[in-house]
Design an enzyme around this catalytic site. Structure first.
Site, PDB file in Angstrom:
ATOM      1  N   ASN A 131       4.374 -10.584  10.161  1.00 35.86           N
ATOM      2  CA  ASN A 131       3.591  -9.365  10.309  1.00 35.86           C
ATOM      3  C   ASN A 131       2.112  -9.634  10.026  1.00 35.86           C
ATOM      4  O   ASN A 131       1.750  -9.941   8.879  1.00 35.86           O
ATOM      5  CB  ASN A 131       4.104  -8.291   9.332  1.00 35.86           C
ATOM      6  CG  ASN A 131       3.179  -7.073   9.282  1.00 35.86           C
ATOM      7  OD1 ASN A 131       3.147  -6.284  10.217  1.00 35.86           O
ATOM      8  ND2 ASN A 131       2.395  -6.950   8.221  1.00 35.86           N
ATOM      9  N   GLU A 132       1.294  -9.563  11.066  1.00 34.37           N
ATOM     10  CA  GLU A 132      -0.166  -9.516  10.948  1.00 34.37           C
ATOM     11  C   GLU A 132      -0.822 -10.788  10.425  1.00 34.37           C
ATOM     12  O   GLU A 132      -1.990 -10.768  10.035  1.00 34.37           O
ATOM     13  CB  GLU A 132      -0.614  -8.299  10.105  1.00 34.37           C
ATOM     14  CG  GLU A 132      -0.244  -6.969  10.772  1.00 34.37           C
ATOM     15  CD  GLU A 132      -0.683  -5.711  10.013  1.00 34.37           C
ATOM     16  OE1 GLU A 132      -1.134  -5.826   8.875  1.00 34.37           O
ATOM     17  OE2 GLU A 132      -0.557  -4.613  10.588  1.00 34.37           O
TER      18      GLU A 132
ATOM     19  N   GLU B 159       2.579  -0.590  15.774  1.00 38.30           N
ATOM     20  CA  GLU B 159       2.245   0.101  14.523  1.00 38.30           C
ATOM     21  C   GLU B 159       1.074   1.019  14.759  1.00 38.30           C
ATOM     22  O   GLU B 159       0.089   0.619  15.377  1.00 38.30           O
ATOM     23  CB  GLU B 159       1.797  -0.879  13.419  1.00 38.30           C
ATOM     24  CG  GLU B 159       2.874  -1.466  12.583  1.00 38.30           C
ATOM     25  CD  GLU B 159       2.304  -2.145  11.320  1.00 38.30           C
ATOM     26  OE1 GLU B 159       1.233  -1.750  10.826  1.00 38.30           O
ATOM     27  OE2 GLU B 159       2.951  -3.096  10.864  1.00 38.30           O
TER      28      GLU B 159
ATOM     29  N   ASP C 135       0.819  -1.212   0.000  1.00 35.98           N
ATOM     30  CA  ASP C 135       0.000   0.000   0.000  1.00 35.98           C
ATOM     31  C   ASP C 135       0.857   1.268   0.000  1.00 35.98           C
ATOM     32  O   ASP C 135       0.379   2.331  -0.373  1.00 35.98           O
ATOM     33  CB  ASP C 135      -1.056   0.001   1.125  1.00 35.98           C
ATOM     34  CG  ASP C 135      -0.480  -0.211   2.507  1.00 35.98           C
ATOM     35  OD1 ASP C 135       0.764  -0.272   2.640  1.00 35.98           O
ATOM     36  OD2 ASP C 135      -1.277  -0.323   3.464  1.00 35.98           O
TER      37      ASP C 135
END
Ligand SMILES: *[C@@H]1O[C@H](CO)[C@@H](O)[C@H](O)[C@H]1NC(C)=O
Ligand SMILES: *[C@@H]1O[C@H](CO)[C@@H](O)[C@H](O)[C@H]1NC(C)=O
Ligand SMILES: *[C@@H]1O[C@H](CO)[C@@H](O)[C@H](O)[C@H]1NC(C)=O
Ligand SMILES: *[C@@H]1O[C@H](CO)[C@@H](O)[C@H](O)[C@H]1NC(C)=O
Ligand SMILES: *[C@@H]1O[C@H](CO)[C@@H](O)[C@H](O)[C@H]1NC(C)=O
Ligand SMILES: *[C@@H]1O[C@H](CO)[C@@H](O)[C@H](O)[C@H]1NC(C)=O
Ligand SMILES: *[C@@H]1O[C@H](CO)[C@@H](O)[C@H](O)[C@H]1NC(C)=O
Ligand SMILES: *[C@@H]1O[C@H](CO)[C@@H](O)[C@H](O)[C@H]1NC(C)=O
Ligand SMILES: *[C@@H]1O[C@H](CO)[C@@H](O)[C@H](O)[C@H]1NC(C)=O
Length: 895
Positions: A480-481, A577, A197
């Site tokens: 990550n995530e 984050e 993104d």
């Protein structure tokens, strides 16, 4: 450094005296003038010089076949490059002397990514993971004289697509607005290279790290791991050395010695005879221990808490044998002595079990015995091309020193980029920047077929071995995530939840965890970020709510609420984050397009560069909450850019100060905002633009991360809670916090009051609460907060704006006089200046720009509340005061 020079001198002296041979290395890089690389595409219509280390996009740009890849729409216009296949070929000479060695190895530190390798026409191996070091035994394929080495690269896009046919894992593709490519989770390369993104897709291929031949008879030291543990007054140092022989050398004997330089120009030496059988792949390892009295070294501290003492550690391995074939291999690293742990204990033990905060587990880093609040940001690769990220040291230095200069003590190397260069971690060691190191898995489910798992195991092993000795590495995290993506059904996986959960556990728990813990038994390995830490593990690795504020770390984004309002933010133990977008400066954008018609938010060009769905409307609605911006303003676009930076800076300031205030009772112990840096000229969450220019956010970080900060919070009941935050290891005693009330049109406060303040070491404490004195005239006033404390050299002023600025009454158009004078301060190769600003009224968000002059203001984005302001400016090149004065322009906010 001095002791290292002496040591190296001693070593070369010893080598000459005993006529011990050194391992021979032959660089196969472009910098070696005897090695020429060429690059050719599938149909051979392109045949150009290649660079190694390098990559196909760099080489095509250098040859003029494609233009600047970051200009205009070139991310999509050059996509054919990633669909073609490419061959890198080199020719080099090998001598008879080289071939006398028993072993010859081709060492590839990094190949991006899928390449079939041939030496003199004979296939020698396949690479399929850009994060792995490949070592091939090539003794039997080399010949005296000229040799030819070929890398045949597959299209990473085709490779990923092919694999997904048999091993599909969700999601299929990135969102359409990314203009990206699909199935990146099938290929072990930088996940963001298929687009993200915040960045464009450049599915690169190339040889991005060092390449060499090694000729030897004994063994080569590949990696060194070090463990430091302190008991009473002794540091116990365990050094484990990983060596590599040849597959057919089964028994090896020699002597391993370790030299550690310590304080007082002394060196501690230990050694050990080695007589061992190698593993089936020719590797072996040796462990040594050293006991070091605490007064021989000084502790390593993160930035802001102390100095970064580093000590040279030199390791030698000498093979036994006749004089003529005795051989030595050596490796040098710098190590630091510090302890670090993540403390996850019952919060009720500290906070009491009758409060919400007392539920769950704490989550904080304890360094050298002190609980430290981690201030910092998230790191993405410094360039979208891995070869530039790897080799452009100036770029890395500028970014890391920018983090250091804004009081950051931790960066999270995010899981969609790369395991960074040795240079990167060395600089983090030197600058005191702790690293939260993700493994390179991000925002996806991943396949777990045996081939993929083998590939990943090699990657984890290599990178943990390579990086383990750095004192800057604080924690490993599996991905990550991905835990929250599965729990939150981001990729429509709900129907197959159990399958994906089992695969998740197989990858991060069954395969990765044992490797990390065997090489690095003392550092914490978190399975995911965000996660509930130990609680996620107890709950079977996919927590019910991975964002649970009572456990572990969280990621938080909210584009809809008023981001300047501290009260909207939920509590967290550790914010790893959070962020908000802004646009880069016109100066930076002009390096990508000069077409006037592009400079509209609704132009095709600006839509093309915005990968965040609805991104501009979120920025716009945030701006509209606080600032006055009319659609028919002739300077709409320019103001949109400037206001987007104000909005971002104020949002991250608010959220960060909320987290720092919440350090009271150790509730929150970390704030790493998203994101430090950028890879192209586009709207993004970064604080530093592509090219290195600081946005207002990064200047603001200097204040909102200041070690000592007065931080007010306007509550929902319109009171102001005033916190004093003290990130120092000493207390603040009998300080004064002065609160002054100003009208928007005068430098003279209409009211002023001082309050006594005290703060314990490493604390945040609410000092007092005041009401908004002139509640009925709150649109005419604002509050200024300042600290006077013995021993605190500087602490930034802080402000409360009771109403949105667009509703503030009394703001006048200022008269601004600007003067520039040269100073004698040293400023790299440039010139140092003081910029003097004289104004006649309050000026919010005064923003200086040096335009065509490259350089750096010491501070910017001022809330001007005094008639005179001085700011330091340092140029990159030598210029005079007149040139600078002509170059500077400014902006400010007015209704
Ligand atoms: C050869 O490849 C290039 C780049 O992919 C392509 O533009 C060109 O049309 C091809 N030429 C032929 C003759 O196929
Ligand atoms: C290898 O050596 C030969 C003979 O000296 C020379 O002609 C040739 O150019 C060399 N090749 C390379 C790649 O340097
Ligand atoms: C993809 O699969 C096809 C069919 O199996 C094969 O011919 C082709 O070489 C493969 N391409 C890549 C890049 O792996
Ligand atoms: C290696 O050492 C082992 C045990 O000492 C011995 O049995 C074996 O013969 C040796 N192998 C070689 C190739 O020297
Ligand atoms: C280090 O100290 C430990 C415990 O005091 C002791 O067992 C060990 O032998 C010492 N090691 C060295 C290398 O001196
Ligand atoms: C809360 O703490 C008190 C005192 O330590 C203890 O007696 C009580 O059982 C605790 N309650 C819960 C629900 O843990
Ligand atoms: C736009 O113009 C500036 C100034 O002339 C120049 O430096 C820059 O390279 C241009 N940008 C593009 C994308 O051509
Ligand atoms: C704080 O204010 C008091 C009273 O005005 C003064 O005596 C003291 O010196 C001040 N302390 C500091 C550190 O400025
Ligand atoms: C100053 O210039 C020299 C020579 O061009 C260069 O090597 C050095 O890196 C520069 N120093 C800085 C701080 O930019």
């Amino acid at each position: 450094m001095k002791s290292l020079v002496i040591l190296l001198f001693l070593i070369s002296f010893l080598l000459n005296l005993h006529k011990i041979n050194c391992l021979l290395k032959l660089s196969l890089e472009s910098s070696n003038e005897n090695v020429k690389w060429t690059l050719e595409n599938r149909n051979k219509s392109i045949n150009i010089p290649g660079s190694v280390p390098g990559g196909v996009y760099t080489d095509l740009q250098n040859a003029g076949i494609i233009g600047d890849i970051l200009s205009g729409y070139n991310d999509v216009l050059t996509r054919w490059v990633a669909y073609d296949t490419w061959t890198y070929t080199s020719k080099f000479n090998v001598s008879a002397n080289n071939l006398n060695s028993a072993v010859a190895k081709l060492v590839l530190e990094g190949v991006d990514t899928v390449a079939y390798i041939e030496l003199n026409g004979i296939p020698i191996g396949l690479t399929k993971n850009m994060f792995v070091r490949y070592v091939f035994d090539v003794k039997t394929y080399l010949k005296e004289g000229e040799n030819k080495l070929t890398f045949n690269f597959e299209s990473p896009i085709d490779y990923a697509k092919n694999r997904s046919r048999q091993h599909f894992a969700a999601p299929e593709c990135v969102p359409d607005v990314y203009n990206g490519e699909c199935h990146v989770n099938q290929i072990r390369k930088m996940q963001a290279s298929f687009s993200w993104d915040w960045g464009p897709a450049f599915p690169s291929v190339g040889i991005w790290r060092n390449v060499r031949l090694e000729f030897f008879n004994g063994a080569v030291i590949r990696s060194i791991t070090t463990h430091t543990e302190k008991k009473d007054t002794i540091w116990f140092l365990t050094v484990k050395v990983y060596l590599d022989t040849s597959n057919n050398i089964r028994n090896i004997s020699g002597y391993l010695s370790v030299y550690l330089s310590v304080e007082g120009h002394s060196t501690i030496k230990i050694g050990k005879n080695v007589d061992t059988q190698t593993n089936s792949d020719g590797t072996f390892d040796v462990e040594l221990e050293m006991n070091i009295s605490e007064n021989m070294i000084r502790e390593w501290w993160p930035n802001g808490y102390g100095s970064q003492y580093l000590y040279n550690l030199l390791v030698f391995f000498t093979t036994h044998g006749d004089r003529s074939d005795r051989e030595i291999s050596h490796k040098h690293v710098k190590i630091g002595f510090r302890t670090i742990e993540i403390v996850e204990q019952k919060a009720s033990l500290i906070l009491g079990n009758d409060t919400l905060a007392g539920q769950g587990l704490t989550f904080y880093f304890k360094v050298n015995g002190h609980p430290l609040f981690m201030k910092g940001s998230n790191w993405i690769p410094s360039n979208v091309l891995p070869e530039i990220n790897e080799n452009d040291k100036i770029r890395i230095d500028n970014l890391l020193t920018a983090a250091r200069d804004t009081h950051m003590a931790m960066l999270r190397v995010w899981g969609g980029g790369v395991y960074e260069s040795d240079y990167f971690y060395r600089r983090c060691d030197e600058l005191g920047i702790l690293i939260w190191q993700d493994f390179m898995f991000a925002c996806a489910m991943y396949p777990v077929d045996p081939e993929f798992l083998d590939n990943v195991r090699a990657e984890i092993q290599h990178n943990v071995l390579r990086l383990q000795h750095h004192p800057s590495i604080a924690v490993w995290a599996g991905n990550n995530e991905n835990e929250v993506a599965l729990r939150g059904n981001w990729y429509s996986t709900q129907a197959q939840f159990d399958k994906y959960k089992a695969e998740y556990i197989r990858l991060y728990v069954d395969n990765i965890k044992p490797i990390v813990e065997s090489i690095d038994p003392t550092r914490r390995y978190l399975i995911s970020s965000p996660s509930n830490g130990r609680k996620s593990e107890e709950d079977g690795y996919i927590a019910k709510n991975p964002y649970d504020p009572h456990f572990g770390d969280t990621h938080y984004y909210n584009y809809l609420a008023d981001n300047w309002n501290l009260n909207i933010y939920p509590q967290t133990r550790f914010a790893s984050e959070y962020g908000f977008q802004s646009l880069p400066s016109l100066k930076t954008m002009k390096t990508a397009t000069n077409k006037t018609s592009d400079y509209r938010i609704d132009s095709d060009y600006f839509k093309h560069r915005q990968h965040s769905p609805n991104g501009y409307s979120f920025i716009e609605s945030q701006i509209n909450r606080h600032l006055k911006l009319n659609k028919d303003d002739p300077k709409y676009f320019e103001k949109f850019v400037y206001y987007s930076q104000i909005s971002q800076a104020m949002s991250i300031k608010a959220e960060t100060e909320f987290y720092r205030q919440s350090q009271a009772d150790w509730y929150t112990m970390g704030a790493l905002y998203w994101q430090l840096n950028d890879v192209w000229q586009a709207p993004s969450w970064s604080g530093i633009e592509y090219g290195g220019k600081w946005k207002m956010l990064h200047y603001f970080a200097k204040s909102f991360f200041a070690p000592v900060l007065v931080s007010p919070r306007l509550t929902l009941t319109e009171n102001v809670d005033v916190y004093l935050i003290n990130d120092r290891i000493v207390a603040i005693i009998n300080a004064n916090i002065t609160v002054e009330m100003f009208k928007w049109n005068s430098f003279t406060p209409i009211k002023s009051q001082s309050y006594l303040a005290n703060a314990k070491p490493l604390s945040s404490e609410k000092q007092f609460t005041i009401d908004l004195w002139d509640a009925d005239k709150k649109d005419e006033i604002f509050l200024r907060f300042a600290l006077q404390a013995d021993g605190v050299i500087s602490s930034p002023q802080n402000y409360i704006f009771p109403v949105p600025l667009k509703n503030a009454k009394g703001l006048r158009t200022p008269n601004i006089k600007l003067d520039v004078s040269e100073t004698t301060a040293v400023c790299g190769n440039g010139t140092s200046f003081t910029v003097n600003l004289n104004v006649d009224t309050i000026v919010p968000f005064l923003w200086l720009e040096a335009n065509s002059i490259d350089g750096h203001f010491h501070d910017n984005g001022f809330i001007i509340t005094e008639p005179k302001t001085k700011v330091h400016f340092c140029t990159k090149e030598k210029i005079n005061a007149q040139q600078l004065k002509r170059g500077i322009t400014y902006k400010y906010y007015e209704n």
